[in-house]
Design a protein around this motif. Sequence first.
Motif, PDB file in Angstrom:
ATOM      1  N   LYS D 155     -80.654  60.607  61.035  1.00 59.25           N
ATOM      2  CA  LYS D 155     -80.489  61.648  61.529  1.00 59.25           C
ATOM      3  C   LYS D 155     -79.231  61.815  62.629  1.00 59.25           C
ATOM      4  O   LYS D 155     -78.274  62.303  62.698  1.00 59.25           O
ATOM      5  N   ASP D 159     -75.378  62.564  62.801  1.00 60.32           N
ATOM      6  CA  ASP D 159     -74.792  63.368  63.869  1.00 60.32           C
ATOM      7  C   ASP D 159     -73.645  62.862  64.550  1.00 60.32           C
ATOM      8  O   ASP D 159     -72.582  63.457  65.042  1.00 60.32           O
ATOM      9  N   ALA D 197     -74.748  67.319  50.185  1.00 61.15           N
ATOM     10  CA  ALA D 197     -75.719  68.351  50.515  1.00 61.15           C
ATOM     11  C   ALA D 197     -76.997  67.808  49.563  1.00 61.15           C
ATOM     12  O   ALA D 197     -78.319  67.879  49.915  1.00 61.15           O
ATOM     13  N   LEU D 200     -78.458  64.528  50.966  1.00 63.64           N
ATOM     14  CA  LEU D 200     -79.228  64.770  52.305  1.00 63.64           C
ATOM     15  C   LEU D 200     -80.367  65.477  51.943  1.00 63.64           C
ATOM     16  O   LEU D 200     -81.482  65.137  52.412  1.00 63.64           O
ATOM     17  N   ASP D 201     -80.345  66.394  51.022  1.00 63.21           N
ATOM     18  CA  ASP D 201     -81.667  66.956  50.361  1.00 63.21           C
ATOM     19  C   ASP D 201     -82.711  66.204  50.087  1.00 63.21           C
ATOM     20  O   ASP D 201     -83.766  66.163  50.577  1.00 63.21           O
ATOM     21  N   THR D 204     -84.402  64.178  52.517  1.00 61.89           N
ATOM     22  CA  THR D 204     -85.256  64.810  53.488  1.00 61.89           C
ATOM     23  C   THR D 204     -84.425  65.006  54.816  1.00 61.89           C
ATOM     24  O   THR D 204     -84.867  65.368  56.023  1.00 61.89           O
ATOM     25  N   LEU D 205     -83.006  65.113  54.626  1.00 64.64           N
ATOM     26  CA  LEU D 205     -82.183  65.201  55.755  1.00 64.64           C
ATOM     27  C   LEU D 205     -81.514  66.532  55.798  1.00 64.64           C
ATOM     28  O   LEU D 205     -81.379  67.085  54.568  1.00 64.64           O
ATOM     29  N   GLN D 206     -80.765  67.027  56.696  1.00 68.44           N
ATOM     30  CA  GLN D 206     -79.826  68.039  56.672  1.00 68.44           C
ATOM     31  C   GLN D 206     -78.404  67.918  57.034  1.00 68.44           C
ATOM     32  O   GLN D 206     -78.157  66.899  57.539  1.00 68.44           O
ATOM     33  N   VAL D 207     -77.408  68.762  56.402  1.00 71.44           N
ATOM     34  CA  VAL D 207     -76.081  68.602  56.892  1.00 71.44           C
ATOM     35  C   VAL D 207     -76.022  68.956  58.317  1.00 71.44           C
ATOM     36  O   VAL D 207     -76.510  69.993  58.862  1.00 71.44           O
ATOM     37  N   GLU D 209     -75.684  69.767  62.162  1.00 71.41           N
ATOM     38  CA  GLU D 209     -74.723  71.215  62.895  1.00 71.41           C
ATOM     39  C   GLU D 209     -74.146  70.533  64.052  1.00 71.41           C
ATOM     40  O   GLU D 209     -74.877  70.911  65.128  1.00 71.41           O
TER      41      GLU D 209
END
Lengths: 310, 310, 245, 245
Positions: D155, D159, D197, D200-201, D204-207, D209
């Motif tokens: 993660k 970032d 997307a 990452l999905d 179990t990660l997110q795009v 922010e």
Amino acid sequence: QAGQAYFDRIIAEDSRIEPSDWMPEAYRKTLVRQISQHAHSEIIGMQPEANFITRAPSLKRKAILMAKVQDEAGHGLYLYSAAETLGTPREELFDQLLTGRAKYSSIFNYPALTWADMGAIGWLVDGAAIVNQVPLCRASYGPYGRAMVRICKEESFHQRQGFEILLELANGTPAQKQMAQDAINRFYAPALMMFGPNDDASPNSQQSMRWNIKRFSNDELRQRFVGMIQEQVKVLGLTLPDDKIRFNEETGQWEHGELDWNEFYEVLKGRGPCNAQRMERRREAHENGAWVREAASAYAAKQAQKAQVA
Amino acid sequence: QAGQAYFDRIIAEDSRIEPSDWMPEAYRKTLVRQISQHAHSEIIGMQPEANFITRAPSLKRKAILMAKVQDEAGHGLYLYSAAETLGTPREELFDQLLTGRAKYSSIFNYPALTWADMGAIGWLVDGAAIVNQVPLCRASYGPYGRAMVRICKEESFHQRQGFEILLELANGTPAQKQMAQDAINRFYAPALMMFGPNDDASPNSQQSMRWNIKRFSNDELRQRFVGMIQEQVKVLGLTLPDDKIRFNEETGQWEHGELDWNEFYEVLKGRGPCNAQRMERRREAHENGAWVREAASAYAAKQAQKAQVA
Amino acid sequence: SQDVAEYALRLGDDALILAQRLGWWISRAPEIEEDIALGNIALDLLGHARSFLTYAGSAWGKTEDDLAYWRSEPEFRSSFLVEQPNGDFAKTIARQLVFSLYQYELYSRLVNSADETLAAIAAKALKEVDYHRDHAIQWTLRLGDGTEESHRRMKSGLDSVWPYVDELFADDELIDRLAGVAVRPSELRAPFDALLAQVLDEATLQVPEVQPAMTGNRGSQHSEHLGYILAEMQVIAREHPGATW
Amino acid sequence: SQDVAEYALRLGDDALILAQRLGWWISRAPEIEEDIALGNIALDLLGHARSFLTYAGSAWGKTEDDLAYWRSEPEFRSSFLVEQPNGDFAKTIARQLVFSLYQYELYSRLVNSADETLAAIAAKALKEVDYHRDHAIQWTLRLGDGTEESHRRMKSGLDSVWPYVDELFADDELIDRLAGVAVRPSELRAPFDALLAQVLDEATLQVPEVQPAMTGNRGSQHSEHLGYILAEMQVIAREHPGATW
């Protein structure tokens, strides 16, 4: 005992022992030690050359060097696999390396200081390795011999590339030529010592030769190597830092100047210029990678479980 | 209320509020925000220049640059101390910075790309800082005003050093001169924007001026600065990237070309070229240092205990 | 003389390369006070380097910058120790401890050198090195006797720099020729060992049991790190030959 | 034409600088298999770089080495993303994920370029990039859905590289002028976003922010890292002007 008899016959026939065959414990131990040392040498041996990947002075040379160091990682893998067929897992062999219980070739404890060292390492270090290893292609232990065949083919490619680097430098600017000569001066003696101590100081060699692991004595191989590079250095228009080299017509053998065996043993004991650095780097890579390897196993376990459930 | 009356009188007399004096909450909050932002700017502002410490092209310049960046750390310390007299500990201010709740001067979100940037930063960035800060030496809050006196003295030294760097380059080789002009081109507008938005877009300024924290409006200070560098750039034989600069005889003020306030707000919101990098570096330094700070406290505690026992 | 210049080069290069290493910490230290402290030490060392290099250069008609920016790797005379990477803060402190103890013993004798310039540089520098030594000792105590983690890191930092200690104390022919001018490195070993043992003991640490490395003996051979250090240090100067700054 | 050469330079510089970054990992990877894998990817990228730079150079009478070793920082056309430091393995994988997804979409359209050389280079490279993409995706899954620590690191790696994503997809006048020859970066964004997307999905990660950074838009402005990269990459070549290797 049937196993011993079969083993003795295979050795006598100069044929091959395979992993499932019975073999004497001493034979197995000798092989594990030799093969894993060889594997460790490939892995540690990546470092002096990796040191110039980001600085290689042309893109072509950068590509060749990257490929070479990558090949060494590949050799390490084959050899660890060969050692694993004898019952010792890679983890354990790694542990022996990282805790200093296992050795690797002393030559890699010398620093790579200039671009010319990439040439000298290829030409002299890989060159010595080949002279050592070509007879090992016929080693009595099957997986080792077969790994060696593959490795030798690549090593001879590497040696030629090293020679080409030096040739380019030798025909280049005075500074380049000087750099090449300096690299040869620094790597010549350590390369000769790669064959191990003189025969009278190398008692284990005899047993290895009886087992058809080793085929020639340390001194025999060293002399062969000296003869070889003695010819090749002329093509470079450079010299070896040894004015004692001559072909002894009487014995039919090459002779070279005396080597500083004291230095050899110092380096072997851990006191070379780079022993500490090489080990520290390897340990750091291993420790920094621990969380990655753990993640990979955790993920694999999760996937396996999912597959089972599905 | 007696406190308020005293406070009002001190402000009316243009005298000084001290830490133990009563003060309005809004005054305290404004000061903590302003002083800590200033402190953060000193700390983050070390990064663009630290970026050239190992590469400074002469030993003399290396020494001057090291000393300058070190001074900035010192300024950060004075300012955190001044903010602490208002009741907010350094830890908490740090936390505000690291979590992005506190701001620092946007100028430090531009990259330092060449050696000439060391000159432009000194001349323009420290120059703008001085124009901003000299009036702050008379700020109504005592500890802030006194910190400013000390800081301004050093800043004007830094500005002169920056100017000297540019002067040397401007009189140097064509490549050096080009480098100097390029640095000025890149830092001119961001330096002008250091004074904050135009007066009509800066509502808080008024209150700060009533409290005798701020003495001049953003635009007044900016004009003063433009007038100053406009003269100085002639000495360099270079130009400012703004052909609109002129002295308006009618208004008696300097005018400059329009600034890209859109860019200013973008950078302020975190989208400058280096916002993410600056914060990441600060966070890394803070996190990597955690075990050191813990060790220091543990050791101090042990020593205190020993002293008590003895 | 050539010999004195060569000796000054050794002193100057050690200080220069260590200053270069330490300079990296400024803006990255564990607390702001350490940005300042390490910056101070780096600045002091850079000062010593400039004095010694200027003096060395005077024998060859060269400036400090000629020597710092235009020599190639084999022409440097720095020791392996100062070329070692910063590592974590503990390794940096371990390197500082070794170097500042050594340098203090060295300079406190160099003040009596028959060469007046060397003596004067050493006299000026000695007070600074006393502070460096104190800084390193205080941090060694804090880290050694701080938390478990800091103890572990400090031990590992000491182990990591230990192979490069012996080189500092090696005599050679240059030293022989400069009797009365140069300080004999071997004579510094006993006081160094004594103080170090005392500090480590108080810090609940031990003198590392780590093999020495065969180093370059201030000859033309360096650690593999120097090339990277110089590439960075010299890059801008070399892009502009003949320029002044 | 000049424009095509300039475009080839962008493609070549991204590949070159990323290869340079990845080359560092060889001998330092978490397992030997990764020394080989990252080495392979670096080697592939270096191959692309050589083809593109050779082609770009042909417009100016320059060789690949002239362009790689003798240009100065502002003359490079690399993006901020590839200049980012390696960080830990997770950050390297995050950078690989972004870059290989982008590069795959790019090359898979470049094969239809009206410029035959560009099309041919892309065609040859596309299979390799498919492997790079697969490598990055597999590791993203392992790290994202591995342990708590690996998830946290992955993660944070994402970032860390995220501010430099937008630059890859920015159009400009050069792209306008090269209609039919160059691929419009903005057109790659949708398929990139979609696949990212999805990966990452699954991981179990997110795009992230995270704000985009105002980058150099492939102009003369670079991240502060490029200077260091070039200092190291060019140092030996520049010490020997006119030499061949």
